[in-house]
Design an enzyme around this catalytic site. Structure first.
Site, PDB file in Angstrom:
ATOM      1  N   ASP A 139       7.753  60.954 -18.138  1.00 18.23           N
ATOM      2  CA  ASP A 139       7.625  59.856 -17.180  1.00 18.23           C
ATOM      3  C   ASP A 139       7.328  58.627 -18.050  1.00 18.23           C
ATOM      4  O   ASP A 139       7.594  58.647 -19.257  1.00 18.23           O
ATOM      5  CB  ASP A 139       6.507  60.147 -16.163  1.00 18.23           C
ATOM      6  N   LYS A 174       2.289  66.018 -10.666  1.00 21.45           N
ATOM      7  CA  LYS A 174       2.337  64.906 -11.629  1.00 21.45           C
ATOM      8  C   LYS A 174       1.127  65.034 -12.536  1.00 21.45           C
ATOM      9  O   LYS A 174       0.087  65.544 -12.132  1.00 21.45           O
ATOM     10  CB  LYS A 174       2.269  63.572 -10.890  1.00 21.45           C
TER      11      LYS A 174
HETATM   12  N1  GLU Z   1       9.083  61.621 -13.983  1.00 22.04           N
HETATM   13  C1  GLU Z   1      10.324  61.791 -13.323  1.00 22.04           C
HETATM   14  C2  GLU Z   1      10.165  61.515 -11.833  1.00 22.04           C
HETATM   15  O1  GLU Z   1       9.390  60.655 -11.464  1.00 22.04           O
HETATM   16  C3  GLU Z   1      10.989  63.125 -13.654  1.00 22.04           C
HETATM   17  C4  GLU Z   1      10.176  64.334 -13.310  1.00 22.04           C
HETATM   18  C5  GLU Z   1      10.775  65.654 -13.802  1.00 22.04           C
HETATM   19  O2  GLU Z   1      11.842  65.642 -14.385  1.00 22.04           O
HETATM   20  O3  GLU Z   1      10.119  66.680 -13.574  1.00 22.04           O
HETATM   21  O4  GLU Z   1      10.794  62.091 -10.995  1.00 22.04           O
END
Ligand code: GLU
Length: 446
Positions: free
Chosen positions: A164, A124
């Site tokens: 996100d 993240k």
């Molecule tokens: N931010 C999204 C999540 O919390 C998607 C992450 C992604 O597609 O890599 O899973």
């Protein structure tokens, strides 16, 4: 493993990182029993290794705003776990972003990605940059400055960021533009959530919300219920809330509430296509308020300062932010007769709220299972990029549907209790953990 011991060590090492400690505690409490049946995990110190990120990258992001003033933010990428594949996870731009938040999200992502059945590790990233009220040019300059530091740490087979909270298709576009210029690499697979003309996947914008409703459908079906005619309260009006509201409406449910930081919209007649389109307009305005919805649609009313959980509903879908639904909210929902809560935001409910739902015996499922359709479809986007082709919307949707059914099955497999009900928190945590733990075990002490 002794959860209290692991937690007190972590609290000592990382004081004040509350969201991160909360996320770790939830997982460890769920897996303790199974873990202790596997002495090989204990011997390999799987838990001690798994709770720490592989690495954390932090950097300064300096950019110039529209008035010519120099601004500085902090940027992060937490590469949490690569046992089952390259790092994968979103980027969050929000004024409250800090290391604790991104470590919690990276930790959750590791298990969520494992649940998707696809080979993706957990990561993240983000920044304390606040997109609210920023012009398009400011957003672009910030994204470029962010990528100026991040680019050396990512790649299609290394670490693949996505969107996100605060990061959507526009931001991904600006970041990819800068990445390409710096890296002289033209493989669009380095980021997901891209535009449709340059490697994006159909259904990716809808995927988190659609997947959440597919999961909810399975959960209801298992309990002998269905979505037809049920009332749903949703928090948020971003991309995820929009996808959830769209699919819920399509499946015959009535979305009677959406909410923003300013209050809640009570929408007793449910959604129409026009209203769903307007949700996107609201988000694109960058003002972070939901009130104008009630000016646009006369059958809806706005109540300032109230959450979506103040509206009586059958099903509650938190789609906004971590810890957005607390114990008092849970009690209000339960008193109003809510019988199903599916967390769509990451860690949307506080531990006390989850305990209240579980004590009341209503259906509850955690974010890492319910919202996994987003990252799963990112995985499908990576596959399409690697194959240099793109699939039809029907094909992607079918695969998403199948993945959500597999995630539901994994939760049932590990979460079924003696009385036949399912503990989805336990099921999701154990299923995700077992996969990552096995991979770590086989890869030795690294
Ligand atoms: N931010 C999204 C999540 O919390 C998607 C992450 C992604 O597609 O890599 O899973």
């Amino acid at each position: 493993m002794n959860v209290s011991k692991v937690m007190s060590d972590l609290e000592r090492k990382h004081p004040g990182e509350n969201e991160y400690l909360q996320a770790v505690r939830e997982v460890l409490e769920s897996i303790e029993e199974v873990y202790n049946q596997h002495p090989e995990f204990e011997k390999a110190k799987i838990v001690e290794r798994m709770v720490e990120p592989d690495r954390v990258i932090t950097f300064r992001v300096t950019w110039v705003d529209d008035s010519g003033e120099i601004q500085t933010n902090i940027g992060y990428r937490v590469q949490f776990n690569s046992a089952i594949g390259p790092y994968k996870g979103g980027i969050r731009f929000h004024n409250a972003v800090n290391l604790s938040m991104l470590k919690f999200l990276g930790f959750e992502q590791t298990f969520k990605n494992a649940l998707t059945t696809l080979p993706m590790g957990g990561a993240k990233g983000g920044s304390d940059f606040n997109p609210k009220g920023k012009s398009n040019a400011e957003i672009m300059r910030f994204c470029q400055a962010f990528m100026l530091e991040l680019w050396q740490n990512i790649g299609p087979d290394t670490d693949v960021p996505a969107g996100d909270v605060g990061v959507g298709g526009r931001e991904i576009g600006y970041m990819y533009g800068m990445y390409k210029k710096l890296a002289r690499e033209y493989n669009t697979g380095v980021l997901t959530g891209k535009g449709m003309t340059w490697g994006g996947s159909l259904i990716r914008p809808e995927a988190t919300g659609f997947g959440a409703l597919y999961f909810t459908e399975h959960m209801l079906q298992k309990a002998g219920k269905d979505l037809k005619g049920k009332t749903i309260a949703i928090s948020g009006f971003g991309n995820v809330a929009w996808g959830a509201a769209t699919k819920a409406t399509e499946l015959g449910a009535k979305v009677i509430a959406i909410s923003g930081p300013d209050g809640v919209i009570y929408n007793p007649e449910g959604m129409t296509q026009e209203k769903l389109d307007y949700m996107l307009e609201l988000r694109a305005s960058n003002r972070d308020i939901v009130a104008p919805f009630a000016e646009e649609f006369k059958d809806a009313t706005f109540v300032a300062g109230k959450k979506a959980w103040s509206i009586k509903c059958d099903i509650a879908l938190p789609c906004a932010f971590q810890n957005e639904l607390n114990e008092a909210d849970a009690k209000e929902l339960l008193a109003g007769g809510t019988w199903c809560v599916a967390e769509v935001s990451n860690m949307g409910c506080t531990p006390e709220a989850i305990a209240a739902f579980q004590a009341a015996g209503i259906l509850f499922a955690p974010g890492k299972a319910v919202n996994a359709g987003g990252v799963a479809t990112s995985g499908l986007e990576m596959t399409q990029n690697a194959q240099h082709l793109s699939w039809s919307a029907e094909e992607v949707d079918k695969k998403l549907h199948y993945i959500m059914s597999q995630i539901h099955e994994a939760c049932v497999c590990y979460g079924e209790q003696a009385d036949g009900t399912i503990n989805y928190v336990k099921g999701a945590n154990i299923a995700g953990f077992m996969k990552v733990a096995q991979a770590m075990l086989e890869q030795g002490a690294i």
